[in-house]
Design a protein around this motif. Structure first.
Motif: not given
Length: 289
Positions: A213-214, A217, A220-221, A223-225, A227-228, A247, A249
């Motif tokens: 997971v990113e 955040v 790179h918020w 990218r986190r979005q 991934q979800d 996502n 870890d």
């Protein structure tokens, strides 16, 4: 019933011929609605049956086409990633086997979980004895074709099983376990780690490389979005890549699994195409039994 009553009341002040015409028009409307209702039900049923058959077909062939997709993705060497692997696996050459016979040959025994097509062969020390497991039997032909290119390793067994079900491998029988881009898709990480500890010899090493997971955040918020979204809301990633979760870890699971020492770092891995950008956040490390 209400429509019929209104028609009868209207007919009281009209002639028989006019009344008959009015009833006839009402009947036509009812018949038309009934016909369209039946047609709609038939269409819905056909669509549902088609979707069910499509799902069955995809499920029956998913392992086959996933193996082919991974073959296409890995058949050409991606130099930046190979350099990362080369650096990560370099310390394997200094490992001394717990097996007296292998120690005489200055060789080690390696177990790779989720071997796929065999993308790590080039980085194993010369003379290594390799045992592999993978739940997808369709990888076997690509694996066999690839292993012939590497004289540095002696391949022993290809077991079609998962990392949490390796009873065919003896306790304490391997010097090294390798897992790359596998823990993202297993059902039970803790159980896989228990099996890894079981099969490792005392002092044995567990080498891992995983996309995660990113971890930045703030920077790179987006990218986190993504991934979800691609994992849960629009799960195209697990569908294409056989259950892969973007996502996750895994480091906390590894740290509490029972290894005597865990060394790990998070980094951004090179990727061959922008399509794989959600997999850029990575983690690599070595855990010692």
């Amino acid at each position: 019933m209400g429509k019929q009553n209104r028609t009868v009341q209207t007919c009281l002040g009209t002639g028989a011929q006019e009344c008959g015409m009015m009833v006839s028009e009402t009947d036509k409307e009812d018949v038309g609605c009934l016909w369209w209702g039946n047609q709609a039900n038939t269409i819905i049923l056909v669509v549902l049956v088609f979707l069910w058959l499509l799902k069955k077909l995809i499920s029956a062939t998913q392992h086959r086409w996933f193996a082919y997709v991974m073959h296409l993705c890995t058949k050409d060497e991606f130099i930046p990633l190979e350099e990362v692997k080369r650096d990560h696996f370099a310390s394997m050459s200094s490992i001394i086997s717990q097996d007296p016979e292998l120690r005489k040959k200055n060789a080690i025994k390696i177990l790779e979980i989720g071997v796929g097509t065999g993308v790590n062969f080039a980085h194993y020390p010369k003379g290594s004895h390799l045992v592999v497991v993978d739940p997808n039997p369709n990888f076997k032909s690509y694996y066999d074709s690839n292993k012939g290119k590497f004289s540095n390793i002696l391949t022993e067994e290809f077991f079609v099983t998962t990392g949490d079900d390796m009873g065919m491998i003896d306790e304490g029988s391997v010097d090294v376990v390798v897992v790359t881009l596998v823990l993202c898709s297993v059902n039970n990480i803790a159980k896989v780690l228990r099996e890894i500890l079981r099969v490792l010899a005392p002092g044995g090493k567990f080498y891992f490389m995983e996309h995660i997971v990113e971890f930045d955040v703030k920077k790179h918020w987006w990218r986190r979005q993504m991934q979800d979204i691609f994992t849960h809301w629009l799960p195209v990633w697990p569908f294409i890549f056989d259950g892969c979760q973007l996502n996750r870890d895994m480091l906390p699971d590894i740290q509490k699994a029972g290894f005597s020492k865990v060394e790990a770092e998070k980094y951004y891995a090179p990727v061959p195409h922008w399509v794989f950008d959600p997999e850029r956040p990575n983690m690599k490390g070595v855990a010692t039994k």
